[in-house]
Design a protein around this motif. Structure first.
Motif, mmCIF file in Angstrom:
data_model
loop_
_atom_site.group_PDB
_atom_site.id
_atom_site.type_symbol
_atom_site.label_atom_id
_atom_site.label_comp_id
_atom_site.label_asym_id
_atom_site.label_seq_id
_atom_site.Cartn_x
_atom_site.Cartn_y
_atom_site.Cartn_z
ATOM 1 N N LEU A 179 5.548 0.971 -0.583
ATOM 2 C CA LEU A 179 7.007 1.078 -0.605
ATOM 3 C C LEU A 179 7.525 0.812 -2.024
ATOM 4 O O LEU A 179 8.390 1.540 -2.524
ATOM 5 C CB LEU A 179 7.628 0.102 0.393
ATOM 6 N N ALA A 180 6.977 -0.208 -2.685
ATOM 7 C CA ALA A 180 7.377 -0.515 -4.059
ATOM 8 C C ALA A 180 7.035 0.638 -4.998
ATOM 9 O O ALA A 180 7.827 0.996 -5.876
ATOM 10 C CB ALA A 180 6.702 -1.806 -4.529
ATOM 11 N N MET A 181 5.867 1.234 -4.829
ATOM 12 C CA MET A 181 5.466 2.354 -5.679
ATOM 13 C C MET A 181 6.415 3.537 -5.500
ATOM 14 O O MET A 181 6.864 4.147 -6.474
ATOM 15 C CB MET A 181 4.036 2.781 -5.357
ATOM 16 N N LEU A 182 6.736 3.859 -4.259
ATOM 17 C CA LEU A 182 7.604 5.008 -4.003
ATOM 18 C C LEU A 182 9.019 4.790 -4.521
ATOM 19 O O LEU A 182 9.667 5.732 -5.002
ATOM 20 C CB LEU A 182 7.627 5.318 -2.504
ATOM 21 N N THR A 183 9.516 3.560 -4.456
ATOM 22 C CA THR A 183 10.878 3.301 -4.936
ATOM 23 C C THR A 183 10.918 3.117 -6.454
ATOM 24 O O THR A 183 11.734 3.743 -7.127
ATOM 25 C CB THR A 183 11.496 2.070 -4.239
ATOM 26 N N ALA A 209 11.838 6.079 1.292
ATOM 27 C CA ALA A 209 10.426 5.699 1.247
ATOM 28 C C ALA A 209 9.933 5.286 2.629
ATOM 29 O O ALA A 209 8.827 5.643 3.033
ATOM 30 C CB ALA A 209 10.214 4.574 0.240
ATOM 31 N N SER A 210 10.739 4.549 3.366
ATOM 32 C CA SER A 210 10.364 4.126 4.720
ATOM 33 C C SER A 210 10.197 5.323 5.647
ATOM 34 O O SER A 210 9.253 5.370 6.437
ATOM 35 C CB SER A 210 11.413 3.168 5.290
ATOM 36 N N LEU A 211 11.104 6.282 5.547
ATOM 37 C CA LEU A 211 10.989 7.482 6.374
ATOM 38 C C LEU A 211 9.728 8.267 6.028
ATOM 39 O O LEU A 211 9.027 8.750 6.917
ATOM 40 C CB LEU A 211 12.226 8.367 6.204
#
Length: 131
Positions: free
Chosen positions: A104-108, A118-120
């Motif tokens: 999640l941190a990487m995607l954001t 990112a969660s979706l």
């Protein structure tokens, strides 16, 4: 830090996805930090549940690059087909949480998605592999 076990620093990771062509990112915890590579396996299952894989010697070529100002919580990697994050903890659900939080941190942070986006994406595309 001991290399006998795994943690935020790397260690004895024994993940069969760390193969030729994969890029792995590690945190650096101290100026002048050292890097160790070893414990080669000809084959292993998902982890070393019997205590070892089929251990072999290695001839390896690798490069190291420091990405100044880049901060990560757990190891990350890239292959031709996947981005991945590695979490390591006991109990297993905590390791999965570390890996999910790191993804999640990487995607954001690295790819500019909102936490909701990112969660979706994770909800539809995440794959977990236990090593």
């Amino acid at each position: 830090m001991s290399t006998a076990t795994s943690g935020e620093y790397g260690g004895n990771m024994d993940y069969k996805g760390l193969v030729v062509g994969v890029t792995v990112f590690f945190s650096v915890f101290a100026e002048g930090a050292l890097f160790h590579l070893g414990d080669g396996h000809a084959i292993q299952g998902c982890g070393e549940i019997a205590g070892n894989g089929v251990e072999i010697s290695l001839d390896v070529r690798f490069t190291v690059q420091v990405l100044k100002g880049k901060t990560i919580g757990w190891q990350r990697g890239e292959s031709d087909t996947h981005w991945f994050c590695i979490g390591n903890a006991r109990p297993l659900d905590q390791a999965l949480q570390h890996a999910t939080t790191e993804m999640l941190a990487m995607l954001t942070k690295d790819y500019g998605l909102t936490a909701s986006e990112a969660s979706l994406l994770l909800g539809q595309a995440v794959e977990y592999e236990v090593a």
